[in-house]
Design a protein around this motif. Structure first.
Motif: not given
Length: 271
Positions: A158-164
């Motif tokens: 989820s952190c990767l998705a938010i970073a995008e």
């Protein structure tokens, strides 16, 4: 950019086929200009991490039922979203001429945009449901390797998705809420069909998740309805996050020059 809607909405606005600026899909919010290189570098780092988490999940937890679990759907969705984002950035970098600004977006941009709307919302909902309903505090002591895998698949993903979301300028339209909602409904229907067909989990129980046991129809229906409502809330939060991203980046980074006269009026009169 976040879109605010008029009274009339065209079909293209309801789908992922048109946008005001194509550069919103390959330029970062935190840069001046529209060079695709900065966001390409960020996306390469993000997709590398996503592939690492996906491979870890496949190595540690692969079995014939791997695709039954919503967590693994989330892993695949986020990885595909980031891969398609890299494709969008790479095509922009490789174009020898400047990218023309057009309302119609290419197919690979539409694919990325659709995956973006779905993957970010679904991954955040998966994270929330796991830590609220499924997390077992004793797992860290009993199975530490699986505990850290769960942290990766229900946290880092989820952190990767938010970073995008934060790094990009990808438009978020509130009307697109039906896209992640459709995936949520699809998974709920799939679990019901799986139960009706006699499907079981790895231990032989007639469900995929214990909290999603269709033998208790009303309880499970209530959980599904609550989760779908939560998915709409998550998408609304995503819309607000993108709104804040665009507001801050426009004010601090992507400043827009104002139309000012070349010389003061008083001087122009003298001339």
């Amino acid at each position: 950019m976040v879109k605010c809607y008029r009274k009339t909405i065209s079909l293209s606005e309801a789908w992922v086929s048109s946008s005001e600026r194509l550069s919103d899909f390959y330029a970062s919010s935190w840069q001046r200009g529209d060079s695709p290189v900065p966001l390409l570098v960020v996306r390469l780092a993000l997709v590398t991490a996503a592939i690492a988490v996906l491979c870890w999940s496949l190595v540690e937890g692969w079995n014939v039922r791997w695709l039954l679990f919503l967590t693994n759907w989330g892993l695949l969705l986020v990885t595909m979203m980031l891969l398609s984002g890299v494709l969008v950035s790479f095509v922009a970098v490789c174009k020898t001429s400047s990218v023309s600004e057009t309302s119609e977006v290419p197919w690979y941009v539409s694919m990325y945009w659709l995956l973006f709307n779905i993957a970010v919302s679904v991954s955040l909902l998966i994270t929330a449901l796991y830590w609220i309903l499924l997390y077992d505090p004793d797992m860290a002591d009993i199975e530490p390797r699986m505990f850290w895998l769960d942290v990766a698949t229900h946290g880092i993903n989820s952190c990767l998705a938010i970073a995008e979301v934060v790094a990009s300028r990808t438009p978020v339209r509130i009307l697109h809420f039906y896209q992640p909602l459709g995936v949520g409904i699809w998974y709920a229907v799939f679990t019901a069909i799986y139960y009706a067909a006699g499907g079981t989990d790895g231990a032989g129980s007639p469900f995929i998740y214990a909290v999603l046991d269709w033998r208790y129809g009303w309880r499970t229906t209530a959980l599904v309805a609550s989760s779908l409502a939560g998915l709409i809330v998550v998408y609304a939060v995503l819309w607000l996050l993108a709104l804040c991203r665009d507001k801050i980046s426009l004010d601090l980074i992507r400043t827009v020059s104002h139309d000012l006269p070349i010389v003061p009026d008083s001087l122009s009169r003298i001339v």
